[in-house]
Design a protein around this motif. Sequence first.
Motif, PDB file in Angstrom:
ATOM      1  N   ILE A  54       0.831  -1.196   0.000  1.00 40.86           N
ATOM      2  CA  ILE A  54       0.000   0.000   0.000  1.00 40.86           C
ATOM      3  C   ILE A  54       0.873   1.257   0.000  1.00 40.86           C
ATOM      4  O   ILE A  54       0.676   2.163  -0.810  1.00 40.86           O
ATOM      5  N   ALA A  55       1.835   1.321   0.885  1.00 43.14           N
ATOM      6  CA  ALA A  55       2.700   2.498   0.987  1.00 43.14           C
ATOM      7  C   ALA A  55       3.531   2.691  -0.274  1.00 43.14           C
ATOM      8  O   ALA A  55       3.666   3.813  -0.776  1.00 43.14           O
ATOM      9  N   THR A  56       4.082   1.612  -0.798  1.00 40.02           N
ATOM     10  CA  THR A  56       4.898   1.713  -2.005  1.00 40.02           C
ATOM     11  C   THR A  56       4.061   2.182  -3.186  1.00 40.02           C
ATOM     12  O   THR A  56       4.481   3.050  -3.957  1.00 40.02           O
ATOM     13  N   ALA A  57       2.867   1.637  -3.335  1.00 42.00           N
ATOM     14  CA  ALA A  57       1.985   2.047  -4.431  1.00 42.00           C
ATOM     15  C   ALA A  57       1.626   3.524  -4.308  1.00 42.00           C
ATOM     16  O   ALA A  57       1.622   4.258  -5.304  1.00 42.00           O
ATOM     17  N   LEU A  58       1.329   3.981  -3.104  1.00 44.71           N
ATOM     18  CA  LEU A  58       0.975   5.382  -2.904  1.00 44.71           C
ATOM     19  C   LEU A  58       2.140   6.291  -3.284  1.00 44.71           C
ATOM     20  O   LEU A  58       1.953   7.314  -3.950  1.00 44.71           O
ATOM     21  N   VAL A  59       3.347   5.928  -2.904  1.00 44.27           N
ATOM     22  CA  VAL A  59       4.522   6.727  -3.249  1.00 44.27           C
ATOM     23  C   VAL A  59       4.706   6.775  -4.766  1.00 44.27           C
ATOM     24  O   VAL A  59       4.949   7.844  -5.341  1.00 44.27           O
ATOM     25  N   VAL A  60       4.573   5.650  -5.441  1.00 47.11           N
ATOM     26  CA  VAL A  60       4.721   5.616  -6.900  1.00 47.11           C
ATOM     27  C   VAL A  60       3.647   6.484  -7.558  1.00 47.11           C
ATOM     28  O   VAL A  60       3.934   7.251  -8.486  1.00 47.11           O
ATOM     29  N   MET A  61       2.416   6.392  -7.081  1.00 43.42           N
ATOM     30  CA  MET A  61       1.329   7.201  -7.636  1.00 43.42           C
ATOM     31  C   MET A  61       1.593   8.690  -7.406  1.00 43.42           C
ATOM     32  O   MET A  61       1.386   9.511  -8.305  1.00 43.42           O
ATOM     33  N   MET A  62       2.067   9.050  -6.218  1.00 39.31           N
ATOM     34  CA  MET A  62       2.361  10.447  -5.924  1.00 39.31           C
ATOM     35  C   MET A  62       3.503  10.960  -6.803  1.00 39.31           C
ATOM     36  O   MET A  62       3.419  12.057  -7.365  1.00 39.31           O
ATOM     37  N   ARG A  63       4.538  10.158  -6.950  1.00 40.61           N
ATOM     38  CA  ARG A  63       5.665  10.573  -7.785  1.00 40.61           C
ATOM     39  C   ARG A  63       5.243  10.739  -9.237  1.00 40.61           C
ATOM     40  O   ARG A  63       5.768  11.597  -9.943  1.00 40.61           O
ATOM     41  N   SER A  64       4.297   9.929  -9.700  1.00 41.43           N
ATOM     42  CA  SER A  64       3.837  10.048 -11.085  1.00 41.43           C
ATOM     43  C   SER A  64       3.151  11.390 -11.323  1.00 41.43           C
ATOM     44  O   SER A  64       3.051  11.842 -12.462  1.00 41.43           O
ATOM     45  N   LEU A  65       2.676  12.020 -10.263  1.00 36.19           N
ATOM     46  CA  LEU A  65       2.058  13.345 -10.345  1.00 36.19           C
ATOM     47  C   LEU A  65       3.056  14.469 -10.071  1.00 36.19           C
ATOM     48  O   LEU A  65       2.693  15.639 -10.047  1.00 36.19           O
ATOM     49  N   GLY A  66       4.308  14.101  -9.814  1.00 35.24           N
ATOM     50  CA  GLY A  66       5.322  15.103  -9.501  1.00 35.24           C
ATOM     51  C   GLY A  66       5.280  15.568  -8.055  1.00 35.24           C
ATOM     52  O   GLY A  66       5.871  16.582  -7.718  1.00 35.24           O
ATOM     53  N   LEU A  67       4.582  14.815  -7.199  1.00 31.60           N
ATOM     54  CA  LEU A  67       4.500  15.174  -5.786  1.00 31.60           C
ATOM     55  C   LEU A  67       5.674  14.548  -5.045  1.00 31.60           C
ATOM     56  O   LEU A  67       5.896  13.344  -5.140  1.00 31.60           O
ATOM     57  N   PRO A  68       6.428  15.329  -4.295  1.00 35.11           N
ATOM     58  CA  PRO A  68       7.540  14.769  -3.532  1.00 35.11           C
ATOM     59  C   PRO A  68       7.016  13.719  -2.545  1.00 35.11           C
ATOM     60  O   PRO A  68       6.037  13.938  -1.851  1.00 35.11           O
ATOM     61  N   SER A  69       7.666  12.579  -2.527  1.00 33.30           N
ATOM     62  CA  SER A  69       7.242  11.519  -1.621  1.00 33.30           C
ATOM     63  C   SER A  69       8.404  10.591  -1.326  1.00 33.30           C
ATOM     64  O   SER A  69       9.310  10.436  -2.142  1.00 33.30           O
ATOM     65  N   LEU A  70       8.342   9.984  -0.162  1.00 35.86           N
ATOM     66  CA  LEU A  70       9.407   9.094   0.283  1.00 35.86           C
ATOM     67  C   LEU A  70       8.785   8.001   1.137  1.00 35.86           C
ATOM     68  O   LEU A  70       7.940   8.270   1.998  1.00 35.86           O
ATOM     69  N   HIS A  71       9.164   6.768   0.887  1.00 37.65           N
ATOM     70  CA  HIS A  71       8.688   5.635   1.680  1.00 37.65           C
ATOM     71  C   HIS A  71       9.864   5.138   2.515  1.00 37.65           C
ATOM     72  O   HIS A  71      10.914   4.808   1.985  1.00 37.65           O
ATOM     73  N   VAL A  72       9.672   5.112   3.822  1.00 41.15           N
ATOM     74  CA  VAL A  72      10.742   4.723   4.739  1.00 41.15           C
ATOM     75  C   VAL A  72      10.240   3.598   5.625  1.00 41.15           C
ATOM     76  O   VAL A  72       9.099   3.632   6.110  1.00 41.15           O
ATOM     77  N   THR A  73      11.052   2.581   5.821  1.00 39.30           N
ATOM     78  CA  THR A  73      10.722   1.508   6.743  1.00 39.30           C
ATOM     79  C   THR A  73      11.892   1.323   7.690  1.00 39.30           C
ATOM     80  O   THR A  73      13.003   1.761   7.441  1.00 39.30           O
ATOM     81  N   GLY A  74      11.638   0.652   8.776  1.00 34.24           N
ATOM     82  CA  GLY A  74      12.705   0.355   9.710  1.00 34.24           C
ATOM     83  C   GLY A  74      12.217   0.421  11.147  1.00 34.24           C
ATOM     84  O   GLY A  74      11.074   0.726  11.419  1.00 34.24           O
ATOM     85  N   VAL A  75      13.139   0.149  12.016  1.00 38.29           N
ATOM     86  CA  VAL A  75      12.828   0.126  13.431  1.00 38.29           C
ATOM     87  C   VAL A  75      13.175   1.462  14.057  1.00 38.29           C
ATOM     88  O   VAL A  75      14.092   2.131  13.746  1.00 38.29           O
TER      89      VAL A  75
END
Length: 75
Positions: A54-75
């Motif tokens: 879900i998060a990765t898809a949202l980031v890809v969709m946002m980037r396709s619109l030129g919206l700055p986005s970053l997906h971060v995971t970790g502890v």
Amino acid sequence: VTSGVPSTYDQVQALIGWLEENTSYTLDIPPLPRGADAVEQYLFEDKQGFCEQIATALVVMMRSLGLPSLHVTGV
């Protein structure tokens, strides 16, 4: 999904709404087929996924619109 949507915030909300209406959350997803793109598989084939899809898809969709986005995971 975002045609005619006036602000960046509203565009992001439109994308989230589309994901909520067209996909579902589950931890029980099939294995990714060999050579398949994970985002395409989630959005257009399985239409089921968990937080990572879900998060990765949202980031890809946002980037396709030129919206700055970053997906971060970790502890």
